[in-house]
Write an enzyme that holds these catalytic residues in place. Structure first.
Site, mmCIF file in Angstrom:
data_model
loop_
_atom_site.group_PDB
_atom_site.id
_atom_site.type_symbol
_atom_site.label_atom_id
_atom_site.label_comp_id
_atom_site.label_asym_id
_atom_site.label_seq_id
_atom_site.Cartn_x
_atom_site.Cartn_y
_atom_site.Cartn_z
ATOM 1 N N SER A 1 0.841 -1.190 0.000
ATOM 2 C CA SER A 1 0.000 0.000 0.000
ATOM 3 C C SER A 1 0.883 1.249 0.000
ATOM 4 O O SER A 1 1.677 1.428 -0.922
ATOM 5 C CB SER A 1 -0.955 -0.058 1.202
ATOM 6 O OG SER A 1 -2.022 0.845 1.045
ATOM 7 N N MET A 2 0.778 2.133 0.990
ATOM 8 C CA MET A 2 1.668 3.288 1.047
ATOM 9 C C MET A 2 3.123 2.846 0.952
ATOM 10 O O MET A 2 3.956 3.504 0.324
ATOM 11 C CB MET A 2 1.460 4.074 2.340
ATOM 12 C CG MET A 2 2.378 5.275 2.506
ATOM 13 S SD MET A 2 2.303 6.049 4.141
ATOM 14 C CE MET A 2 3.534 5.074 5.028
#
Length: 245
Positions: free
Chosen positions: A88-89
């Site tokens: 994700s991030m």
């Protein structure tokens, strides 16, 4: 305070795998990996500032700055080949870190990006401005969060500031022209991920001249928790290291 947490140092390991957590995540997310990935790999999990045992350290809300700090901290650990895995991030931060390492002549041998759109294919969703209840609701929707625990006011006071910071980092990130990767990239995704689709994931391949592969596994945005062994098997396959434990 150091940037990495290692559940088991392995001086004999032929390779280091640096793991980058998701928004609101910490190094502990990857702690189970060390026991599963095999003794040929040493797992070094990134500990972002402002959380867990770095609670007193100031936040970093710019992905480019965060990547520069991490790449600098990695320098003493690049005495053997390194691979990067980000979810994700963490996929965006790992990508920017990989670009910096390649630019400096210490390119990783592989980049694994999980549960994320390509950096040049960002969406317009915004969550960092939400009130606490809205932010908790979004975390629960994504999965990977204990909804009951987040109802505790004291826990919220500790957790939500760095969650909000991380969402802001992703929302304000812009892909910049510059170093183009030449290394292999593997993009992984859950087939029921609400944030990125299987049609979007191939755009990661536009950012490297190296080999590119997409792996779709059952599950939502946090598919890699129930599918951990399959994810680790894909990492082992790509890195050509013996299966663990």
């Amino acid at each position: 305070m150091t940037w990495f947490r290692c559940a088991e140092t392995r001086p004999w390991a032929s390779l280091r795998l640096f793991c980058f957590p998701h928004a609101g995540g910490s190094a502990v997310f990857y702690r189970p990996w060390a026991a599963r990935i095999g003794r040929a790999v040493e797992v070094q999990a990134v500990q972002y500032p402002g959380r867990a045992d770095r609670l007193a350290d100031p936040f970093v809300d710019d992905a480019h700055q965060l990547a520069r700090l991490i790449a600098g901290a990695m320098a003493p650990l690049l005495d053997r080949p390194a691979a990067l895995f980000g979810h994700s991030m963490g996929a965006v931060v790992a990508y920017e870190t990989a670009r910096l390492l390649q630019e400096r002549g210490t390119a990783p041998v592989h980049l694994f990006v999980s549960g994320a759109r390509a950096p040049h294919d960002r969406d317009d969703e915004r969550f960092s401005h939400l009130d606490d209840d809205g932010l908790v609701a979004e975390m629960v929707t994504l999965g990977g969060s204990d909804a009951e625990a987040l109802r505790d006011p004291e826990l919220r006071q500790l957790v939500l500031p760095y969650v909000r910071n991380d969402f802001r980092l992703v929302e304000e990130y812009e892909h910049r022209p510059g170093t183009r990767l030449t290394i292999p990239v593997t993009a992984l995704i859950g087939d029921a991920d609400s944030r990125v689709t299987a049609d979007q994931v191939p755009r990661w391949g536009e950012l490297t001249d190296g080999a590119f592969r997409v792996e779709v596994l059952p599950g939502d945005h946090f598919y890699l928790v129930p599918q951990r062994d399959k994810v680790i098997a894909e990492v082992q396959r790509a890195l050509a290291v013996p299966a663990g434990p």
